[in-house]
Design a protein around this motif. Structure first.
Motif, PDB file in Angstrom:
ATOM      1  N   ALA A 226      24.810 -14.351  16.390  1.00 18.50           N
ATOM      2  CA  ALA A 226      24.998 -12.920  16.655  1.00 18.50           C
ATOM      3  C   ALA A 226      25.261 -12.157  15.361  1.00 18.50           C
ATOM      4  N   PHE A 227      26.144 -12.662  14.507  1.00 21.52           N
ATOM      5  CA  PHE A 227      26.436 -11.986  13.244  1.00 21.52           C
ATOM      6  C   PHE A 227      25.236 -12.020  12.309  1.00 21.52           C
ATOM      7  N   TYR A 228      24.518 -13.134  12.287  1.00 24.56           N
ATOM      8  CA  TYR A 228      23.310 -13.232  11.462  1.00 24.56           C
ATOM      9  C   TYR A 228      22.312 -12.145  11.874  1.00 24.56           C
ATOM     10  N   ASP A 229      22.025 -12.040  13.162  1.00 21.93           N
ATOM     11  CA  ASP A 229      21.087 -11.028  13.650  1.00 21.93           C
ATOM     12  C   ASP A 229      21.575  -9.619  13.344  1.00 21.93           C
ATOM     13  N   TRP A 230      22.860  -9.378  13.528  1.00 21.34           N
ATOM     14  CA  TRP A 230      23.437  -8.058  13.277  1.00 21.34           C
ATOM     15  C   TRP A 230      23.307  -7.673  11.805  1.00 21.34           C
ATOM     16  N   ILE A 231      23.585  -8.617  10.918  1.00 17.49           N
ATOM     17  CA  ILE A 231      23.474  -8.350   9.476  1.00 17.49           C
ATOM     18  C   ILE A 231      22.024  -8.065   9.107  1.00 17.49           C
ATOM     19  N   ILE A 232      21.095  -8.864   9.605  1.00 18.91           N
ATOM     20  CA  ILE A 232      19.668  -8.666   9.328  1.00 18.91           C
ATOM     21  C   ILE A 232      19.183  -7.336   9.908  1.00 18.91           C
ATOM     22  N   ASP A 233      19.577  -7.026  11.141  1.00 22.34           N
ATOM     23  CA  ASP A 233      19.166  -5.772  11.782  1.00 22.34           C
ATOM     24  C   ASP A 233      19.636  -4.553  11.001  1.00 22.34           C
ATOM     25  N   ASN A 234      20.728  -4.690  10.261  1.00 20.06           N
ATOM     26  CA  ASN A 234      21.242  -3.595   9.443  1.00 20.06           C
ATOM     27  C   ASN A 234      20.705  -3.636   8.016  1.00 20.06           C
ATOM     28  N   GLU A 235      19.682  -4.475   7.800  1.00 22.50           N
ATOM     29  CA  GLU A 235      18.991  -4.593   6.516  1.00 22.50           C
ATOM     30  C   GLU A 235      19.945  -4.963   5.379  1.00 22.50           C
ATOM     31  N   LEU A 236      20.872  -5.868   5.687  1.00 18.97           N
ATOM     32  CA  LEU A 236      21.798  -6.384   4.691  1.00 18.97           C
ATOM     33  C   LEU A 236      21.491  -7.862   4.441  1.00 18.97           C
ATOM     34  N   THR A 237      22.203  -8.481   3.515  1.00 14.78           N
ATOM     35  CA  THR A 237      21.945  -9.856   3.103  1.00 14.78           C
ATOM     36  C   THR A 237      23.027 -10.785   3.644  1.00 14.78           C
TER      37      THR A 237
ATOM     38  N   MET B 178      27.163 -26.840  11.844  1.00 10.53           N
ATOM     39  CA  MET B 178      27.951 -25.670  12.279  1.00 10.53           C
ATOM     40  C   MET B 178      29.436 -25.855  11.962  1.00 10.53           C
ATOM     41  N   ALA B 179      29.919 -27.081  12.047  1.00 11.48           N
ATOM     42  CA  ALA B 179      31.330 -27.345  11.765  1.00 11.48           C
ATOM     43  C   ALA B 179      31.700 -26.984  10.329  1.00 11.48           C
ATOM     44  N   ALA B 180      30.714 -26.952   9.433  1.00  8.06           N
ATOM     45  CA  ALA B 180      30.972 -26.689   8.018  1.00  8.06           C
ATOM     46  C   ALA B 180      30.921 -25.204   7.666  1.00  8.06           C
ATOM     47  N   ILE B 181      30.417 -24.369   8.557  1.00 11.89           N
ATOM     48  CA  ILE B 181      30.315 -22.934   8.261  1.00 11.89           C
ATOM     49  C   ILE B 181      31.670 -22.288   8.503  1.00 11.89           C
ATOM     50  N   GLU B 182      32.268 -21.794   7.430  1.00 19.02           N
ATOM     51  CA  GLU B 182      33.589 -21.174   7.521  1.00 19.02           C
ATOM     52  C   GLU B 182      33.523 -19.670   7.741  1.00 19.02           C
ATOM     53  N   ALA B 183      32.434 -19.039   7.273  1.00 20.19           N
ATOM     54  CA  ALA B 183      32.319 -17.585   7.416  1.00 20.19           C
ATOM     55  C   ALA B 183      30.872 -17.163   7.231  1.00 20.19           C
ATOM     56  N   ILE B 184      30.543 -16.008   7.782  1.00 18.17           N
ATOM     57  CA  ILE B 184      29.274 -15.327   7.531  1.00 18.17           C
ATOM     58  C   ILE B 184      29.612 -13.873   7.257  1.00 18.17           C
ATOM     59  N   TYR B 185      28.957 -13.298   6.241  1.00 17.75           N
ATOM     60  CA  TYR B 185      29.250 -11.913   5.896  1.00 17.75           C
ATOM     61  C   TYR B 185      28.054 -11.287   5.188  1.00 17.75           C
ATOM     62  N   ALA B 186      28.041  -9.956   5.133  1.00  9.62           N
ATOM     63  CA  ALA B 186      27.009  -9.217   4.415  1.00  9.62           C
ATOM     64  C   ALA B 186      27.409  -9.095   2.950  1.00  9.62           C
ATOM     65  N   ARG B 187      26.506  -9.475   2.060  1.00  3.63           N
ATOM     66  CA  ARG B 187      26.799  -9.421   0.627  1.00  3.63           C
ATOM     67  C   ARG B 187      27.135  -8.006   0.166  1.00  3.63           C
ATOM     68  N   GLU B 188      26.445  -7.028   0.693  1.00  2.92           N
ATOM     69  CA  GLU B 188      26.569  -5.660   0.193  1.00  2.92           C
ATOM     70  C   GLU B 188      27.922  -5.014   0.483  1.00  2.92           C
ATOM     71  N   ASN B 189      28.549  -5.363   1.603  1.00  4.05           N
ATOM     72  CA  ASN B 189      29.810  -4.694   1.942  1.00  4.05           C
ATOM     73  C   ASN B 189      30.927  -5.661   2.374  1.00  4.05           C
ATOM     74  N   GLY B 190      30.627  -6.960   2.427  1.00  3.88           N
ATOM     75  CA  GLY B 190      31.646  -7.946   2.776  1.00  3.88           C
ATOM     76  C   GLY B 190      32.005  -8.004   4.248  1.00  3.88           C
ATOM     77  N   VAL B 191      31.324  -7.228   5.081  1.00  5.48           N
ATOM     78  CA  VAL B 191      31.631  -7.212   6.507  1.00  5.48           C
ATOM     79  C   VAL B 191      31.040  -8.446   7.172  1.00  5.48           C
ATOM     80  N   GLY B 192      31.856  -9.127   7.939  1.00  8.41           N
ATOM     81  CA  GLY B 192      31.395 -10.321   8.627  1.00  8.41           C
ATOM     82  C   GLY B 192      32.515 -10.940   9.422  1.00  8.41           C
ATOM     83  N   MET B 193      32.481 -12.273   9.496  1.00  5.62           N
ATOM     84  CA  MET B 193      33.470 -12.968  10.311  1.00  5.62           C
ATOM     85  C   MET B 193      33.776 -14.335   9.724  1.00  5.62           C
ATOM     86  N   GLY B 194      35.070 -14.646   9.671  1.00  2.57           N
ATOM     87  CA  GLY B 194      35.508 -16.000   9.357  1.00  2.57           C
ATOM     88  C   GLY B 194      35.701 -16.732  10.668  1.00  2.57           C
ATOM     89  N   PHE B 195      35.340 -17.999  10.708  1.00  4.50           N
ATOM     90  CA  PHE B 195      35.425 -18.752  11.956  1.00  4.50           C
ATOM     91  C   PHE B 195      36.720 -19.541  12.020  1.00  4.50           C
TER      92      PHE B 195
END
Length: 136
Positions: free
Chosen positions: A16-27, A87-104
């Motif tokens: 969900a966060f991956y799609d949201w970041i991509i949909d907002n044209e962020l990295t 998946m167990a190794a992913i601690e966070a996903i965020y947008a490079r440009e503004n740092g918005v995302g989620m830590g798991f």
């Protein structure tokens, strides 16, 4: 049904966060815990058992995400690499440009997975061979 009996939330929130970041044209960037069993990343870029990876569609090839892991091909210092991140190794996903995302948060479903450890197996960790390495 107890939480421990349910499937982990992380793959669903990650997608969900991956799609949201991509949909907002962020990295999209991910923070990976490299001490988790099954992580295949270039060892020379690991710092303090972590690596940050750019997983933008224009930066990776053959991207595939399942409930268990993500896989893709990418170049590091010009060298093609095949990357595997459980998946167990992913601690966070965020947008490079503004740092918005989620830590798991920690999920009990991931506790049963083995960790990379010399003491558990009685052997030393071996560097994973990469089928995409260029031989000169």
């Amino acid at each position: 049904m107890d939480l421990e009996q349910m499937t982990p939330r992380r793959p669903y929130l990650f997608r969900a966060f991956y799609d949201w970041i991509i949909d907002n044209e962020l990295t999209p960037y991910i923070v990976v815990n490299t001490s988790i069993y099954g992580v295949i990343v270039p060892q020379e870029f690991i710092q303090n058992n972590q690596i940050v990876l750019n997983i933008a569609p224009h930066s990776v090839g053959q991207y595939f995400a399942s409930n268990e892991q993500i896989e893709f091909n990418a170049r590091f210092s010009g060298v093609p690499q095949h990357i595997v991140v459980p998946m167990a190794a992913i601690e966070a996903i965020y947008a490079r440009e503004n740092g918005v995302g989620m830590g798991f948060e920690d999920e009990p479903q991931y506790h049963a997975q083995p960790k990379n450890s010399d003491t558990q197996s009685g052997t030393t960790n071996k560097k994973t061979t990469n089928p995409f390495r260029v031989v000169k």
